[in-house]
Design a protein around this motif. Sequence first.
Motif, mmCIF file in Angstrom:
data_model
loop_
_atom_site.group_PDB
_atom_site.id
_atom_site.type_symbol
_atom_site.label_atom_id
_atom_site.label_comp_id
_atom_site.label_asym_id
_atom_site.label_seq_id
_atom_site.Cartn_x
_atom_site.Cartn_y
_atom_site.Cartn_z
ATOM 1 N N THR A 1 35.422 33.756 48.811
ATOM 2 C CA THR A 1 35.253 34.208 50.188
ATOM 3 C C THR A 1 35.302 33.023 51.157
ATOM 4 O O THR A 1 35.478 33.212 52.353
ATOM 5 C CB THR A 1 33.926 34.969 50.382
ATOM 6 N N LEU B 1 46.393 36.329 48.414
ATOM 7 C CA LEU B 1 45.824 35.960 49.711
ATOM 8 C C LEU B 1 44.341 35.688 49.595
ATOM 9 O O LEU B 1 43.614 36.430 48.926
ATOM 10 C CB LEU B 1 46.035 37.088 50.727
ATOM 11 N N GLN B 2 43.882 34.655 50.286
ATOM 12 C CA GLN B 2 42.452 34.365 50.334
ATOM 13 C C GLN B 2 41.951 34.724 51.725
ATOM 14 O O GLN B 2 42.542 34.340 52.720
ATOM 15 C CB GLN B 2 42.205 32.877 50.024
ATOM 16 N N ASP B 3 40.847 35.508 51.775
ATOM 17 C CA ASP B 3 40.216 35.835 53.048
ATOM 18 C C ASP B 3 38.720 36.005 52.831
ATOM 19 O O ASP B 3 38.199 35.623 51.783
ATOM 20 C CB ASP B 3 40.858 37.066 53.697
ATOM 21 N N GLU B 4 38.022 36.593 53.806
ATOM 22 C CA GLU B 4 36.562 36.712 53.728
ATOM 23 C C GLU B 4 36.087 37.623 52.593
ATOM 24 O O GLU B 4 34.918 37.600 52.222
ATOM 25 C CB GLU B 4 35.981 37.196 55.065
ATOM 26 N N ASN B 5 36.984 38.412 52.009
ATOM 27 C CA ASN B 5 36.620 39.262 50.869
ATOM 28 C C ASN B 5 36.814 38.567 49.530
ATOM 29 O O ASN B 5 36.271 39.008 48.522
ATOM 30 C CB ASN B 5 37.446 40.549 50.876
#
Length: 135
Positions: free
Chosen positions: A5, A21-25
Amino acid sequence: DFDFTKARHGWFGAREILRDLQDENGLALRTCGHDPYIVGPVMEIPPNAVKTLVIRLRSNEPGTAAFFWATADANSFRGNAVRTFKIEASDTFREYRVPIADHPQWKGKTITHLRFDPLAHDGTFDVVVESIRGE
């Protein structure tokens, strides 16, 4: 410990990953084919320091996932250095605890790489990995 995250921490889609993809989840993966996997950065886990791998993820499909690893004395991913585990389809994150300490290719070895195979069957599916850590 890898908290996806916050960052990728050097992990990348190595095979049959359509989206990575890397995101806040976390690390959101869309897979294809029959053997998708992601690979982590070079590391040095001292012998017997980690007894359990803990992964938090959600998947739109159930199935069998796996951790592979490389060691200082065998620095490639091999079919005898693997631990599989079942995952469930879920809209929420679930924690999976994968005992590893008793595996003969882990016990007493310096671990240099980890590989995560989200599902070991044909198809396109979505998996979000929130974190991976050792205990």
